[in-house]
Design an enzyme around this catalytic site. Sequence first.
Site, PDB file in Angstrom:
ATOM      1  N   HIS A   1      -9.443   2.017  -6.989  1.00 57.79           N
ATOM      2  CA  HIS A   1     -10.159   1.978  -5.704  1.00 57.79           C
ATOM      3  C   HIS A   1      -9.616   3.054  -4.787  1.00 57.79           C
ATOM      4  O   HIS A   1      -8.656   3.748  -5.124  1.00 57.79           O
ATOM      5  CB  HIS A   1     -10.122   0.582  -5.074  1.00 57.79           C
ATOM      6  CG  HIS A   1      -8.771   0.112  -4.620  1.00 57.79           C
ATOM      7  ND1 HIS A   1      -7.746  -0.168  -5.491  1.00 57.79           N
ATOM      8  CD2 HIS A   1      -8.283  -0.142  -3.377  1.00 57.79           C
ATOM      9  CE1 HIS A   1      -6.688  -0.574  -4.808  1.00 57.79           C
ATOM     10  NE2 HIS A   1      -6.978  -0.562  -3.514  1.00 57.79           N
TER      11      HIS A   1
ATOM     12  N   ASP B   1      -2.880   4.375  -0.922  1.00 55.04           N
ATOM     13  CA  ASP B   1      -1.718   4.094  -1.768  1.00 55.04           C
ATOM     14  C   ASP B   1      -2.106   4.008  -3.252  1.00 55.04           C
ATOM     15  O   ASP B   1      -1.298   3.611  -4.096  1.00 55.04           O
ATOM     16  CB  ASP B   1      -0.983   2.823  -1.302  1.00 55.04           C
ATOM     17  CG  ASP B   1      -1.824   1.566  -1.399  1.00 55.04           C
ATOM     18  OD1 ASP B   1      -3.031   1.619  -1.045  1.00 55.04           O
ATOM     19  OD2 ASP B   1      -1.295   0.515  -1.822  1.00 55.04           O
ATOM     20  N   HIS B   2      -3.349   4.398  -3.562  1.00 54.60           N
ATOM     21  CA  HIS B   2      -3.820   4.428  -4.955  1.00 54.60           C
ATOM     22  C   HIS B   2      -4.362   5.811  -5.349  1.00 54.60           C
ATOM     23  O   HIS B   2      -4.481   6.102  -6.527  1.00 54.60           O
ATOM     24  CB  HIS B   2      -4.892   3.352  -5.180  1.00 54.60           C
ATOM     25  CG  HIS B   2      -4.355   1.968  -4.936  1.00 54.60           C
ATOM     26  ND1 HIS B   2      -4.058   1.079  -5.945  1.00 54.60           N
ATOM     27  CD2 HIS B   2      -4.013   1.338  -3.778  1.00 54.60           C
ATOM     28  CE1 HIS B   2      -3.560  -0.038  -5.427  1.00 54.60           C
ATOM     29  NE2 HIS B   2      -3.520   0.094  -4.116  1.00 54.60           N
TER      30      HIS B   2
ATOM     31  N   ASP C   1      -5.787  -3.828  -6.965  1.00 48.85           N
ATOM     32  CA  ASP C   1      -5.489  -4.852  -5.954  1.00 48.85           C
ATOM     33  C   ASP C   1      -6.470  -6.019  -6.046  1.00 48.85           C
ATOM     34  O   ASP C   1      -6.876  -6.589  -5.040  1.00 48.85           O
ATOM     35  CB  ASP C   1      -5.552  -4.243  -4.546  1.00 48.85           C
ATOM     36  CG  ASP C   1      -4.416  -3.256  -4.281  1.00 48.85           C
ATOM     37  OD1 ASP C   1      -3.535  -3.109  -5.140  1.00 48.85           O
ATOM     38  OD2 ASP C   1      -4.417  -2.635  -3.199  1.00 48.85           O
TER      39      ASP C   1
HETATM   40 FE    FE Z   1      -2.800  -1.233  -2.713  1.00 41.63          FE
HETATM   41 ZN    ZN Z   2      -5.864  -1.535  -1.895  1.00 45.92          ZN
END
Ligand code: FE
Ligand code: ZN
Length: 254
Positions: free
Chosen positions: A55, A59-60, A132
Amino acid sequence: MLEIVQIPVLQDNYLYLIYEPKSGQTAIVDPALEEPVIAEVEKRGWALTHIINTHHHWDHVGANEALKERFGLTIIGPKADKDRIPGIDICVDEGDQITLGDAVADVYFVPGHTRGHIAYHFAEADALFCGDTIFSMGCGRLFEGTPAQMWHSISKLAALPDETLIYCAHEYTTANGNFALSIEPKNAALVARMADVAALRANGKPTVPTTLGLEKKTNPFLRPMSAEIQHTIGLAGADLTDVFAEVRHRKDNF
Ligand code: FE
Ligand code: ZN
């Protein structure tokens, strides 16, 4: 057989390197940062060929562009979020398959945390990269989706084999487990899991990957059918989506 290496970064993120030995193809799942990934592949003498994104959160995907520039790699990500995935080359959706050398992963569309979230299941390795969506004893916050969407997404993943290893993207296990205990204190499997988690964390060890079988026994977001949970939150016999929604609401305010 795939080799999977967990790289802890930031406060509580996990990145995963996936190495397919026959072809040498190597992917990094959800790279938040560039340096720890480069250090790990250099140490192992691997060449990074792919980024796999679940996604669009920073932070990804934070290191997508820097890693693409350095390795000339291919970025695979969710079709529904293609405009929010930096550098995306291949857009995938429910029912698609991706390959890493000889290894094949099925793609699942699992909206809820974000509206375009996807997960990758390497069936032969029993490895699920779900970003997540499902955490150990928890699930992602509903930033862009509804409880009904997330429950549908989680139910889809819960149909995979119990021995499936869940490589989720965060180490939230202790906090998740404390919440789980607050609504299902008599769940013996949950109490036992919390003791295991405490021991692992005391030794600085990860609690991830977990397994789907263990999550089915301990994760309240996979357990809206639990009579104890339903009773605790005052929704005995209610629709499972409503129970799920109330559990998520309570976790948001825990
Ligand atoms: Fe995350
Ligand atoms: Zn996320």
